[in-house]
Structures are given as C-alpha cells and as structure tokens.
Design a protein around this motif. Structure first.
Motif, PDB file in Angstrom:
ATOM      1  N   TRP A 158     -48.367  68.601  19.937  1.00 36.96           N
ATOM      2  CA  TRP A 158     -49.733  68.869  20.400  1.00 36.96           C
ATOM      3  C   TRP A 158     -50.559  69.453  19.256  1.00 36.96           C
ATOM      4  O   TRP A 158     -50.438  70.621  18.920  1.00 36.96           O
ATOM      5  CB  TRP A 158     -49.708  69.849  21.575  1.00 36.96           C
ATOM      6  N   HIS A 173     -52.852  70.628  26.949  1.00 34.58           N
ATOM      7  CA  HIS A 173     -52.414  69.885  28.134  1.00 34.58           C
ATOM      8  C   HIS A 173     -52.629  70.763  29.360  1.00 34.58           C
ATOM      9  O   HIS A 173     -52.949  71.948  29.220  1.00 34.58           O
ATOM     10  CB  HIS A 173     -50.942  69.439  28.010  1.00 34.58           C
ATOM     11  N   SER A 175     -50.353  71.577  31.413  1.00 35.76           N
ATOM     12  CA  SER A 175     -49.077  72.214  31.802  1.00 35.76           C
ATOM     13  C   SER A 175     -49.136  73.745  31.919  1.00 35.76           C
ATOM     14  O   SER A 175     -48.411  74.295  32.760  1.00 35.76           O
ATOM     15  CB  SER A 175     -47.969  71.783  30.847  1.00 35.76           C
ATOM     16  N   GLN A 178     -49.143  75.119  35.320  1.00 35.38           N
ATOM     17  CA  GLN A 178     -47.894  75.281  36.081  1.00 35.38           C
ATOM     18  C   GLN A 178     -47.536  76.764  36.187  1.00 35.38           C
ATOM     19  O   GLN A 178     -47.165  77.249  37.253  1.00 35.38           O
ATOM     20  CB  GLN A 178     -46.733  74.573  35.373  1.00 35.38           C
ATOM     21  N   ARG A 200     -57.319  68.072  21.957  1.00 38.54           N
ATOM     22  CA  ARG A 200     -56.328  67.929  20.883  1.00 38.54           C
ATOM     23  C   ARG A 200     -57.014  67.577  19.580  1.00 38.54           C
ATOM     24  O   ARG A 200     -57.896  66.714  19.547  1.00 38.54           O
ATOM     25  CB  ARG A 200     -55.293  66.851  21.227  1.00 38.54           C
ATOM     26  N   GLN A 214     -56.518  65.457  32.038  1.00 34.42           N
ATOM     27  CA  GLN A 214     -55.152  65.272  32.500  1.00 34.42           C
ATOM     28  C   GLN A 214     -55.093  65.703  33.958  1.00 34.42           C
ATOM     29  O   GLN A 214     -55.919  66.501  34.405  1.00 34.42           O
ATOM     30  CB  GLN A 214     -54.164  66.153  31.706  1.00 34.42           C
ATOM     31  N   GLU A 216     -52.149  67.353  36.083  1.00 39.42           N
ATOM     32  CA  GLU A 216     -50.789  67.867  36.151  1.00 39.42           C
ATOM     33  C   GLU A 216     -50.337  67.838  37.613  1.00 39.42           C
ATOM     34  O   GLU A 216     -51.171  67.973  38.511  1.00 39.42           O
ATOM     35  CB  GLU A 216     -50.801  69.329  35.658  1.00 39.42           C
ATOM     36  N   PHE A 254     -39.452  66.525  26.708  1.00 38.77           N
ATOM     37  CA  PHE A 254     -40.464  67.590  26.684  1.00 38.77           C
ATOM     38  C   PHE A 254     -39.712  68.909  26.780  1.00 38.77           C
ATOM     39  O   PHE A 254     -38.709  68.992  27.510  1.00 38.77           O
ATOM     40  CB  PHE A 254     -41.434  67.483  27.875  1.00 38.77           C
ATOM     41  N   PHE A 256     -40.386  71.532  28.296  1.00 33.51           N
ATOM     42  CA  PHE A 256     -40.527  72.240  29.582  1.00 33.51           C
ATOM     43  C   PHE A 256     -39.970  71.463  30.765  1.00 33.51           C
ATOM     44  O   PHE A 256     -40.095  71.911  31.900  1.00 33.51           O
ATOM     45  CB  PHE A 256     -42.000  72.602  29.826  1.00 33.51           C
ATOM     46  N   THR A 257     -39.370  70.281  30.495  1.00 32.22           N
ATOM     47  CA  THR A 257     -38.691  69.562  31.582  1.00 32.22           C
ATOM     48  C   THR A 257     -37.312  69.114  31.098  1.00 32.22           C
ATOM     49  O   THR A 257     -37.117  68.843  29.916  1.00 32.22           O
ATOM     50  CB  THR A 257     -39.494  68.322  32.042  1.00 32.22           C
ATOM     51  N   GLY A 288     -46.244  61.766  31.291  1.00 33.50           N
ATOM     52  CA  GLY A 288     -44.956  62.376  31.001  1.00 33.50           C
ATOM     53  C   GLY A 288     -44.549  63.157  32.239  1.00 33.50           C
ATOM     54  O   GLY A 288     -45.400  63.613  32.994  1.00 33.50           O
ATOM     55  N   ALA A 289     -43.245  63.311  32.448  1.00 32.93           N
ATOM     56  CA  ALA A 289     -42.799  64.003  33.659  1.00 32.93           C
ATOM     57  C   ALA A 289     -41.361  64.465  33.493  1.00 32.93           C
ATOM     58  O   ALA A 289     -40.725  64.205  32.458  1.00 32.93           O
ATOM     59  CB  ALA A 289     -42.906  63.073  34.869  1.00 32.93           C
ATOM     60  N   GLY A 290     -40.860  65.131  34.503  1.00 36.08           N
ATOM     61  CA  GLY A 290     -39.466  65.555  34.449  1.00 36.08           C
ATOM     62  C   GLY A 290     -39.182  66.650  35.452  1.00 36.08           C
ATOM     63  O   GLY A 290     -40.060  67.059  36.220  1.00 36.08           O
ATOM     64  N   ALA A 311     -42.346  68.083  37.630  1.00 35.52           N
ATOM     65  CA  ALA A 311     -43.715  68.202  37.119  1.00 35.52           C
ATOM     66  C   ALA A 311     -44.072  66.895  36.442  1.00 35.52           C
ATOM     67  O   ALA A 311     -43.203  66.168  35.958  1.00 35.52           O
ATOM     68  CB  ALA A 311     -43.822  69.354  36.123  1.00 35.52           C
ATOM     69  N   PHE A 312     -45.348  66.586  36.442  1.00 31.64           N
ATOM     70  CA  PHE A 312     -45.807  65.435  35.669  1.00 31.64           C
ATOM     71  C   PHE A 312     -47.192  65.746  35.119  1.00 31.64           C
ATOM     72  O   PHE A 312     -47.881  66.655  35.594  1.00 31.64           O
ATOM     73  CB  PHE A 312     -45.849  64.154  36.520  1.00 31.64           C
ATOM     74  N   GLY A 313     -47.561  65.025  34.061  1.00 32.74           N
ATOM     75  CA  GLY A 313     -48.899  65.174  33.494  1.00 32.74           C
ATOM     76  C   GLY A 313     -49.405  63.783  33.185  1.00 32.74           C
ATOM     77  O   GLY A 313     -48.821  63.055  32.386  1.00 32.74           O
TER      78      GLY A 313
END
Ligand code: PHE
Length: 343
Positions: A158, A173, A175, A178, A200, A214, A216, A254, A256-257, A288-290, A311-313
């Motif tokens: 990022w 992002h 995130s 969260q 960014r 985004q 989230e 990622f 965080f996931t 992106g997710a996880g 979570a997903f973004g």
C-alpha cells in the motif's frame, strides 16, 4: 385675489407650471402650492366673501370652474407621470412574459454512487448493515492492528500518503474500519459493510487512481467458515454481474487474513478491449478477502478461540469497468459530462 382677471391668470400660470413638472415629486409640490391649506386655490375661494355683492356670483362660478380645470389637468398629468415611470422601469428591466419557461436540467447520480447503492442493496438483502469510518487514519489502525507492525514488508503493498502529523495518514484501504467496528461491537456478532474513499500514492494509469472507493465487508461470529465467505461472495457476484458471468477464486496473501483469497470476474468475451484491459488473462480482480487473522480478532477485542470471521475489500470502480466495459478508471473523477451522462 379679487378679480376675474386674477382668476384667469391663476389658471394660466397654474397650467403652465403644471406642464413643466417633470416627475411625480414635482407634481406633488405643485399640488400643495395650488390645493394645500395655504394654497392659491384656497385663497382664491376664500376671497369670495370680500367681493362686491353684484360681482360675487360671477366670481364664485369662475373660481369653481378654475378649480375644476386645475384639478382635472393635475389628475391627467399625474396619471401620465405614473405611466412614464412604469414604462421607464419596464425598459430598464425588460420582462417578456410571452417567453416559454426555462426547463430545469435533470440531474442524475454519479455512476460511483449508483454502484455503491446497488452494493448496499445486495448486502442489505443478506443482512449486512452499512457502517462508516474515517478517511484520515492512524498508522496503528491502517497497519499495526491489521497485523502489520512497523517495518513489516507487506506495508509496501500500500503506497501511502502521509500527513505532516507523524503517525497520521490517509487510509490506503477500508480495512482499518474492521478494527473500529469490532472495538465498538465486541463481543457481539458482526455483519457489516464499510464503504468509503481510500487513497494510494500510486502512478495513475488506466487501472489505478490515487483515490477510489472500497467496500469492506466483515462478518464475525461463532462457526463462520471459508464456505460462508465463498457463498456470500458468489451470490453477491451473481446478483451484481448476472448468472452468465464467471467468478474465479484464487489463493492470495494479506497479513490480516488467513487464509487469503482474491476474486476475479471474467471480462465480457465479445469486448474488443478484453485482452488489453485484463492483461491478456480475460479476468479482472474485484476484491481481496479471507478469514480474519486471529491477531486482528484480538486487536478488535474478540477471542479467536471462540469466534471466527471473514472479511473482504472490493473495488466498486473496478466493478463498474467490468459491467460497462469502461477502459479507463480515470474517467470516474474527471467530471467529463460526456462520460457521466451515459449512466
Ligand atoms: N484491504 C485489502 C486491499 O486493500 C483488501 C482486503 C480486505 C483483503 C479484507 C482481505 C480482507 O487490498
């Protein structure tokens, strides 16, 4: 004032000075001079008693005639002055009441707002609430609590805009939202989406902008699994893009996931720009997710031994490109009406 000759000159002088009155104000002065309590006409009428008896009737008659003549002339002149003033004001400020009314151009929602509302609608049907958090964030929220301590190499994913205040950045992002929502809701289950602008410090290209939306998503609770994530994402994609479009899920990384995935949608096969826009792959990544990393659950106040979450973004601008075969992401913030009017 005692002779008929004097009455006649009062009439003649009165009419002459009346003709010289240029506007309403001058006319009012004239009226006071002639008809006021101390005016000329009053004096002439008041003189009747002093006239010799044999002349009195003739004088009286003449005096009344002169009074009526002056009054009539004054009324006509006053009406004329009023009309002239009206005409002058109409000429200096013309109003053509025969013109048709101006049609009001009808506005519309920006395509970004349209797709965001569509996303809210689909997730609302699945029980997700909309939750908003700040665009100016701390380094702690944007990185540390998302399992990226200082100097973690994943931070390079990022490119960040820093502010002049140490530790304060523009969020890269959604995130960090969260953490905000977890800290507010723990230990209760969560099902939210967090839409908003992200920033960014990237080279601007047809596929990347320095600012973009985004959305989230976060679900926390007992027994939530990867199957729930896949099911949620797939049914979202079916409703957003239609049943004929394909959804591809790839494994990814990622901080965080864990595990992490990325989700792609196939570009319309008949679009001539397909190869260029998908770099020859035929797919465009939309999120992106996880499964939420245990460290992130802890940072949010949850016990990772009791609950799990996904979570997903996702990038709404990317989705708009996919839906309408738009070949340049920069069009969204250029405010070119020729582009915006198409939606
Ligand atoms: N925040 C990630 C990004 O901006 C996307 C993401 C969100 C990935 C949530 C996993 C879970 O790239």
């Amino acid at each position: 004032m005692s002779s008929l000759a004097e009455l006649n000159s009062l009439e003649a002088d009165g009419l002459a000075s009346l003709a010289g009155c240029a506007d309403e104000a001058a006319l009012r002065v004239w009226s006071t001079q002639h008809f006021g309590d101390k005016g000329l006409m009053k004096a002439a009428l008041g003189a009747i008693g002093k006239i010799a008896k044999e002349e009195r009737a003739a004088y009286g008659q003449e005096a009344n005639r002169v009074k009526v003549a002056l009054e009539t002339a004054y009324a006509a002149k006053f009406a004329e002055a009023k009309e002239a003033a009206l005409q002058a004001s109409l000429n200096s400020n013309p109003l053509d009441v025969t013109l048709p009314g101006r049609t009001r151009p009808r506005g519309r929602l920006h395509p970004a707002t349209q797709i965001l509302r569509q996303i809210y609608g689909i997730f609302a049907d699945m029980g997700f609430q909309v939750y908003r958090t700040r665009e100016v964030e701390t380094d702690e929220m944007n990185f540390e609590h998302l399992n990226m301590p200082a100097h973690h190499p994943a931070r390079d994913m990022w490119d960040t805009f820093f502010t002049t205040t140490p530790g304060v950045i523009l969020r890269t992002h959604t995130s960090p939202g969260q953490i905000h929502v977890m800290r507010e809701q723990h230990p209760n289950p969560i099902r939210v989406i967090l839409p908003g602008m992200c920033y960014r410090n990237e080279a601007i290209s047809t596929r990347s902008e320095i600012q973009f939306h985004q959305v989230e998503g976060l679900a926390i609770g007992e027994g939530i699994t990867m199957a729930d994530l896949k099911g949620t994402i797939t049914s979202f994609a079916r409703r957003m893009f239609g049943p004929e479009r394909q959804v591809r899920i790839r494994s990814s990384y990622f901080p965080f996931t864990e595990p992490s995935i990325e989700v792609d949608i196939d570009w319309p096969k008949d679009d001539p720009n397909r190869d260029r826009l998908t770099k020859g792959t035929g797919w465009l990544e939309i999120m992106g997710a996880g499964m939420v990393h245990p460290n992130v659950l802890k940072a949010g106040g949850y016990d990772p031994d009791k609950v799990t979450g996904f979570a997903f973004g996702m990038g709404p601008q990317r989705m708009l490109m996919l839906k309408h075969a738009i070949d340049d992401i920069r069009l969204f913030w250029q405010n070119d009406l020729r582009f915006l009017r198409q939606f």
